[in-house]
Design a protein around this motif. Sequence first.
Motif, PDB file in Angstrom:
ATOM      1  N   LEU A 137      21.209 -50.981  21.636  1.00  0.00           N
ATOM      2  CA  LEU A 137      20.365 -50.543  20.523  1.00  0.00           C
ATOM      3  C   LEU A 137      19.695 -51.734  19.851  1.00  0.00           C
ATOM      4  N   ALA A 138      20.461 -52.797  19.600  1.00  0.00           N
ATOM      5  CA  ALA A 138      19.894 -53.984  18.946  1.00  0.00           C
ATOM      6  C   ALA A 138      18.748 -54.572  19.753  1.00  0.00           C
ATOM      7  N   HIS A 139      18.817 -54.436  21.066  1.00  0.00           N
ATOM      8  CA  HIS A 139      17.734 -54.932  21.919  1.00  0.00           C
ATOM      9  C   HIS A 139      16.406 -54.250  21.625  1.00  0.00           C
ATOM     10  N   GLN A 140      16.426 -53.045  21.076  1.00  0.00           N
ATOM     11  CA  GLN A 140      15.152 -52.379  20.794  1.00  0.00           C
ATOM     12  C   GLN A 140      14.329 -53.222  19.813  1.00  0.00           C
ATOM     13  N   TRP A 141      14.996 -53.915  18.895  1.00  0.00           N
ATOM     14  CA  TRP A 141      14.331 -54.874  18.018  1.00  0.00           C
ATOM     15  C   TRP A 141      14.168 -56.223  18.732  1.00  0.00           C
ATOM     16  N   PHE A 142      15.292 -56.729  19.276  1.00  0.00           N
ATOM     17  CA  PHE A 142      15.353 -58.087  19.812  1.00  0.00           C
ATOM     18  C   PHE A 142      15.302 -58.039  21.345  1.00  0.00           C
ATOM     19  N   GLY A 143      14.111 -58.212  21.890  1.00  0.00           N
ATOM     20  CA  GLY A 143      13.933 -58.179  23.333  1.00  0.00           C
ATOM     21  C   GLY A 143      12.892 -57.168  23.746  1.00  0.00           C
ATOM     22  N   ASN A 144      12.852 -56.021  23.044  1.00  0.00           N
ATOM     23  CA  ASN A 144      11.889 -54.977  23.381  1.00  0.00           C
ATOM     24  C   ASN A 144      10.682 -55.014  22.447  1.00  0.00           C
ATOM     25  N   SER A 145      10.899 -54.823  21.150  1.00  0.00           N
ATOM     26  CA  SER A 145       9.800 -54.952  20.204  1.00  0.00           C
ATOM     27  C   SER A 145       9.324 -56.403  20.152  1.00  0.00           C
ATOM     28  N   VAL A 146      10.256 -57.326  20.004  1.00  0.00           N
ATOM     29  CA  VAL A 146       9.951 -58.755  20.100  1.00  0.00           C
ATOM     30  C   VAL A 146      10.451 -59.228  21.458  1.00  0.00           C
ATOM     31  N   SER A 147       9.542 -59.390  22.392  1.00  0.00           N
ATOM     32  CA  SER A 147       9.909 -59.751  23.754  1.00  0.00           C
ATOM     33  C   SER A 147       9.826 -61.259  23.957  1.00  0.00           C
ATOM     34  N   PRO A 148      10.620 -61.789  24.890  1.00  0.00           N
ATOM     35  CA  PRO A 148      10.563 -63.231  25.138  1.00  0.00           C
ATOM     36  C   PRO A 148       9.213 -63.649  25.698  1.00  0.00           C
ATOM     37  N   GLY A 149       8.731 -64.804  25.253  1.00  0.00           N
ATOM     38  CA  GLY A 149       7.470 -65.322  25.776  1.00  0.00           C
ATOM     39  C   GLY A 149       7.603 -65.779  27.208  1.00  0.00           C
ATOM     40  N   THR A 150       8.748 -66.357  27.547  1.00  0.00           N
ATOM     41  CA  THR A 150       9.077 -66.748  28.910  1.00  0.00           C
ATOM     42  C   THR A 150      10.526 -66.349  29.154  1.00  0.00           C
ATOM     43  N   TRP A 151      10.955 -66.398  30.416  1.00  0.00           N
ATOM     44  CA  TRP A 151      12.341 -66.046  30.696  1.00  0.00           C
ATOM     45  C   TRP A 151      13.319 -67.095  30.186  1.00  0.00           C
ATOM     46  N   SER A 152      12.864 -68.303  29.892  1.00  0.00           N
ATOM     47  CA  SER A 152      13.742 -69.288  29.261  1.00  0.00           C
ATOM     48  C   SER A 152      14.081 -68.913  27.827  1.00  0.00           C
ATOM     49  N   ASP A 153      13.294 -68.002  27.238  1.00  0.00           N
ATOM     50  CA  ASP A 153      13.550 -67.516  25.883  1.00  0.00           C
ATOM     51  C   ASP A 153      14.482 -66.308  25.864  1.00  0.00           C
ATOM     52  N   LEU A 154      15.118 -66.027  26.997  1.00  0.00           N
ATOM     53  CA  LEU A 154      16.018 -64.872  27.095  1.00  0.00           C
ATOM     54  C   LEU A 154      17.122 -64.910  26.049  1.00  0.00           C
ATOM     55  N   LEU A 186      15.859 -64.339   7.623  1.00  0.00           N
ATOM     56  CA  LEU A 186      15.254 -64.786   8.877  1.00  0.00           C
ATOM     57  C   LEU A 186      15.229 -63.667   9.906  1.00  0.00           C
ATOM     58  N   GLN A 187      16.332 -62.945  10.038  1.00  0.00           N
ATOM     59  CA  GLN A 187      16.403 -61.884  11.032  1.00  0.00           C
ATOM     60  C   GLN A 187      15.353 -60.807  10.759  1.00  0.00           C
ATOM     61  N   ARG A 188      15.242 -60.409   9.504  1.00  0.00           N
ATOM     62  CA  ARG A 188      14.252 -59.393   9.156  1.00  0.00           C
ATOM     63  C   ARG A 188      12.826 -59.909   9.357  1.00  0.00           C
ATOM     64  N   ALA A 189      12.598 -61.160   8.980  1.00  0.00           N
ATOM     65  CA  ALA A 189      11.257 -61.727   9.134  1.00  0.00           C
ATOM     66  C   ALA A 189      10.879 -61.851  10.601  1.00  0.00           C
ATOM     67  N   TRP A 190      11.843 -62.169  11.454  1.00  0.00           N
ATOM     68  CA  TRP A 190      11.580 -62.341  12.888  1.00  0.00           C
ATOM     69  C   TRP A 190      11.062 -61.046  13.512  1.00  0.00           C
ATOM     70  N   THR A 241       9.818 -58.494  12.021  1.00  0.00           N
ATOM     71  CA  THR A 241       8.603 -58.022  11.358  1.00  0.00           C
ATOM     72  C   THR A 241       7.384 -58.804  11.823  1.00  0.00           C
ATOM     73  N   ARG A 242       7.504 -60.112  11.833  1.00  0.00           N
ATOM     74  CA  ARG A 242       6.362 -60.959  12.175  1.00  0.00           C
ATOM     75  C   ARG A 242       5.921 -60.772  13.623  1.00  0.00           C
ATOM     76  N   HIS A 243       6.854 -60.588  14.522  1.00  0.00           N
ATOM     77  CA  HIS A 243       6.534 -60.562  15.952  1.00  0.00           C
ATOM     78  C   HIS A 243       6.633 -59.158  16.552  1.00  0.00           C
ATOM     79  N   ARG A 244       6.646 -58.138  15.720  1.00  0.00           N
ATOM     80  CA  ARG A 244       6.773 -56.763  16.209  1.00  0.00           C
ATOM     81  C   ARG A 244       5.686 -56.439  17.228  1.00  0.00           C
ATOM     82  N   ASP A 245       6.077 -55.774  18.312  1.00  0.00           N
ATOM     83  CA  ASP A 245       5.171 -55.355  19.384  1.00  0.00           C
ATOM     84  C   ASP A 245       4.541 -56.539  20.120  1.00  0.00           C
TER      85      ASP A 245
END
Length: 476
Positions: A310-327, A413-417, A419-423
Motif C-alpha cells: 500500500l505504501a508503494h502507491q505513494w512511494f514508487g508508484n505516484s512518485v516513481s524512481p528516475g532511474t533504477w539506482s533510485d529504487l 519531509l515525507q508529506r512534501a516528497w 506532494t511535490r513529485h506526485r504523478d
Amino acid sequence: MLASAVSVCLVAASAPATPLGVGDRLFPHLGNPGYDVASYDLQLDYSGSNDAPLRAVTTIDAWTTADLDRINLDFAHGTVQSVEVDGEPAAFTGAGEDLVITPEDELDRGEWTRITVRHTSDPVSPGNREGGWIRTADGLAMANQADAAHLVFPCNDHPSDKAMFTFRITAPDGHTAVANGLRTHVDRARGATTWTYRTQHPMATELAQVSIGRSSVVHRAGPHGLPVRDVVPAGHREKLEPWLAKTPGQISWMEDKVGRYPFETYGLLLADASTGFALETQTLSLFERELFTDPAYPEWYVESIMVHELAHQWFGNSVSPGTWSDLWLSEGHATWYEALYAEEKAGRSMEAGMKAAYESSDRWRAAGGPPAAPDVPDPGRKISIFRPIVYAGAALVLYALRQEIGHGAFDRLQRAWVTRHRDGNATTADFVRLASETAGRDLTAFLHPWLYGEKTPPMPGHPDWTSGTRAAAPAH
C-alpha cells in the motif's frame, strides 16, 4: 520473435537496426530515446487457456523529442504481425530485445505520432527470463518489475516514461478480467466478454496489471468514498473477507502519515500462484493467495506486508524512481511504513528492528553495493537488484535521517516528497535537496555516506551500534 517475412523491407536501410536504451546504469538497454509516451491502449484476447499466446494490439500515442528515422520499442516475447505509424504500414525487425520500426516518412521533433502493433503475447515464460505474465491456477496475472513489461507488450519499458493506460480484455464466459484503474465498459457478446479499464493517473510500465481468471471481485468503500475492489479466487472469497476488510483502515493509517491516497481506486489481487513475492502494481497490488490462507504466517506479519505494498502507491508508484539506482526511494519508504505499522499496531519495536538492520548493513553493502548505487544485477537474474540493502538497508537511511533532523522535520519531509513529485519521477538528488530544504540546512555531507558509502556511518543517537556482526535478514 518477430515475423521474418517483412524483414526484407529493411534491406535498403542505411544502417543495421540496433538496440537502444536511455542509459540506465543498471539496465543500459532498457527504455528508448527520442519520444515520450502519452498513452498506451492495450487490447488482449484470451482464449481460455493460459499456455496459449494471447492475440493483442498495442497502440501507443507519443510525442517525438528528436528527429527519428526509426522508432525503437522494447518487446521480447511475442510475434509481431504488423506495425503502422500514423495509419501507414511500417517496416520492422528485431534487435536484441527491441522492436525496431522504420516508418515510411521520417518523424520530426515535436510531432504527435501513433504507433499500432499487432502481435501475440506469450504467457509461457522464456526459460532464461523472469517476470511478465504469471500463470495462475485459473488464468493469468502480471509481474513486470523490473524490466519485464516488454515480455508482455511493446512499450518504452523504463519508469522514467510514465503514461496513461487503457486496457481492453476479452475472455470467454466464466472468466473475469480486471486491470489497473477503473472499469469503464463491459461489452458482452456470444460466449465472451470484453472489459475496459482506464487509469486516471500516469503509470510506469513495470506497474501494469491484468488479471484474468475465474475470480470474484469484491467491492467496498474506503476513506472519502474511495472505491476499493479486490480480486480473489472465487472459491476462497469467504475465507479471505476478514483480510480484505482491513484495507480501508490501512489506507486511513497511511493518509494520516503522508496525506491523501494518490489514485482513483485500490485493492488486492490475490493470485493462486507461487511467486515468492508481493508486488505493488498500481491500484491493484499483487499477492499470493496462500499468504492469507496459510496459518503459519502471523497476523501482524501479513498486515505489515499489506501496508508495504500500500505504501508503494505513494512511494514508487505516484512518485516513481528516475532511474533504477533510485529504487531505494521506493523500497526503503515502503519498508519504513511496514515497520512503523508493525510497531504501532503490533508492538514490534522499530528501534530494535533498525538496530538489527544496522548490524547487517556492512554485510549488505559488501554483497550488493550501497543503497543509492546498488551493484548491477546478476547475469540472467535482473530481479536480483531487489536486495536487502534497498529494503531494510534503505529504511535504515531513513531512520538515520529522522534521528538527525527530528521526528517533526522528517514527517514534513515525507508529506512534501509525495506532494511535490506526485504523478512524476524523482531521484536521489531530489530527495537530498528536499531533505535539506525541509531541515533548513545542507544535508549533503550527512546523507552522502549513508547513500553511497561502502561502510555504514555511525548512527545518530546510538554511538554503541556496530555493523557486521549479524546474519542478514530476509527482505520482502
